[in-house]
Design an enzyme around this catalytic site. Sequence first.
Site, PDB file in Angstrom:
ATOM      1  N   HIS A   1      -9.139   2.350   4.918  1.00 16.61           N
ATOM      2  CA  HIS A   1      -7.364   3.644   5.237  1.00 16.61           C
ATOM      3  C   HIS A   1      -8.787   4.697   6.388  1.00 16.61           C
ATOM      4  O   HIS A   1      -7.684   4.917   6.840  1.00 16.61           O
ATOM      5  CB  HIS A   1      -7.018   4.069   5.014  1.00 16.61           C
ATOM      6  CG  HIS A   1      -6.349   2.469   3.516  1.00 16.61           C
ATOM      7  ND1 HIS A   1      -5.020   2.931   3.253  1.00 16.61           N
ATOM      8  CD2 HIS A   1      -6.620   1.540   3.484  1.00 16.61           C
ATOM      9  CE1 HIS A   1      -4.670   2.071   2.423  1.00 16.61           C
ATOM     10  NE2 HIS A   1      -5.624   1.065   2.793  1.00 16.61           N
TER      11      HIS A   1
ATOM     12  N   ASP B   1      -3.432  -8.417   5.868  1.00 20.17           N
ATOM     13  CA  ASP B   1      -3.555  -8.027   5.982  1.00 20.17           C
ATOM     14  C   ASP B   1      -3.889  -6.832   6.172  1.00 20.17           C
ATOM     15  O   ASP B   1      -4.476  -6.804   5.574  1.00 20.17           O
ATOM     16  CB  ASP B   1      -1.520  -7.825   6.441  1.00 20.17           C
ATOM     17  CG  ASP B   1      -1.033  -6.586   5.064  1.00 20.17           C
ATOM     18  OD1 ASP B   1      -1.939  -7.579   3.927  1.00 20.17           O
ATOM     19  OD2 ASP B   1      -0.931  -5.490   4.838  1.00 20.17           O
TER      20      ASP B   1
ATOM     21  N   GLU C   1       0.590  -6.415   2.421  1.00 16.53           N
ATOM     22  CA  GLU C   1      -0.106  -5.734   0.898  1.00 16.53           C
ATOM     23  C   GLU C   1       0.269  -4.296   1.557  1.00 16.53           C
ATOM     24  O   GLU C   1       0.549  -3.197   1.084  1.00 16.53           O
ATOM     25  CB  GLU C   1      -0.922  -6.461   0.479  1.00 16.53           C
ATOM     26  CG  GLU C   1      -1.496  -5.330  -1.092  1.00 16.53           C
ATOM     27  CD  GLU C   1      -2.155  -3.702  -0.674  1.00 16.53           C
ATOM     28  OE1 GLU C   1      -1.908  -3.540  -1.628  1.00 16.53           O
ATOM     29  OE2 GLU C   1      -2.196  -3.258   0.282  1.00 16.53           O
ATOM     30  N   GLU C   2      -0.849  -3.685   2.957  1.00 13.57           N
ATOM     31  CA  GLU C   2      -0.594  -2.111   2.985  1.00 13.57           C
ATOM     32  C   GLU C   2       0.872  -2.107   3.531  1.00 13.57           C
ATOM     33  O   GLU C   2       0.387  -0.465   3.610  1.00 13.57           O
ATOM     34  CB  GLU C   2      -1.151  -2.768   4.324  1.00 13.57           C
ATOM     35  CG  GLU C   2      -2.974  -2.805   3.748  1.00 13.57           C
ATOM     36  CD  GLU C   2      -3.362  -2.258   3.350  1.00 13.57           C
ATOM     37  OE1 GLU C   2      -2.980  -0.945   2.719  1.00 13.57           O
ATOM     38  OE2 GLU C   2      -4.787  -2.419   3.237  1.00 13.57           O
TER      39      GLU C   2
END
Length: 447
Positions: free
Chosen positions: A416, A89, A151-152
């Site tokens: 990010h 992800d 995970e994010e």
Amino acid sequence: MGGVAERVGALVPQLVDDLKALTAIPSIAFPGFPQEEVVRAHDTVVGHLRDVGVTDISSIDLPDTSPVILARVPGPPGAPTVLLYAHYDVQPAGDESQWTHPPFEPVEIDGVVYGRGVADDKSNLMAHIGALRYYEGRPPVNLTIVFEGQEEWGSPLDTYPPQAPELFACDAMVIADTGNIRPGVPTFTTALRGDAELTVEVRTLPEPKHSGLYGGPAPDALLALLAALATLHDDAGRPAVDGLRADEWTGAQPMDEAAYREAVGAADGVPLLGSGTIADRLWAGPAITVVGIDAPQVDGAVLAVVPYARALVNIRVHPQQSAAEAQEAVARHLEAVRPFGIELTVARNDAGDGFSAATDGPAYAAASAAMATAWGAEPIRIGSGGAIPLVSGLHAAVPQAEILMFGAEDSLCNLHAPNERLVVDELRRTVIAMVEFFDAFGRPDAH
């Protein structure tokens, strides 16, 4: 390195093509984004595993999370077991006008691939796949593969491993959700700061009161909140809360104040906060950040005493201190302040422990030699100010396993952020390092 490097080099073009195809899938597990794209990424990764001959593929089904791929690849009898971790992800793209190319239309320019998630963490996932392809699915060690898809956003997997430690049993883990301090410098991440949050609220009046008619004696909630938050740091910007652990960083010191100032974009006249080296402040000590405040906006504000204010406080915790302990220290501090005699309400939110890796075992020695071979330089050790909560969960489940954190991304890759990128040569060298590590750690004399 000749033979390994040559064979890995032959794999790289297809690896990059597959990485681009995976990056083109907007597998964002955040609420409000299409879940079918996350499933599509999951199915693509499972397909890569099957194509290389992996047959033992299942999933860990947890509530309210994307599928966790669990696969096993047998090695020779008596070989050690290595757990491989990555996630498929990605973060949302954010403001797409800030991207030079559409975030989910990956492009390669001069050996660099751009796209959301191309570094974090799809490059690392493909590095694992690349190592499997090198061995044609028959590695010299037993492998347990854990690829998650949330995970994010945050997943129950973070705290699940101690509930089923048998699923994660191994001799060493390669957590490929980190990377080099900069391209060309092989880097182990050996410390992760913990993470905790608090919500601080002040309510002083039932409703706003005219600042001319009542201002002065009327208790101002926003003023009280700001006064309380100001006590969290001393005049130099150091955390001023009793009970927070801080040490000197004993690993590499790869960034001085000038380089750090440039990295964050701080102008020369703006002082940096705290004391000690940048590494001390980032990796071996606490940080307290006010990440949000609920208060009237300046535009359109009325001339009134504010009756209610709220703040969200983030705490980054020394790798070897309990995050709950640090959270409690800050909460007690704020509850005791009572600015102007006004009581604050402090809610304890999430808290996740950090991690400090052992560096004196056979897996670390084998991986160090492998990285030196792959990059032609001795690896350095750094910490991470960010948290990877799953690492703490895995360590609690399999405390005897060595945990190795390295990968293909680097600290300049814009993870990010807009224009996230991967240097293809870093992917190539990471696969070489994986192969060299498996070969060395799989030898009987390595233990």
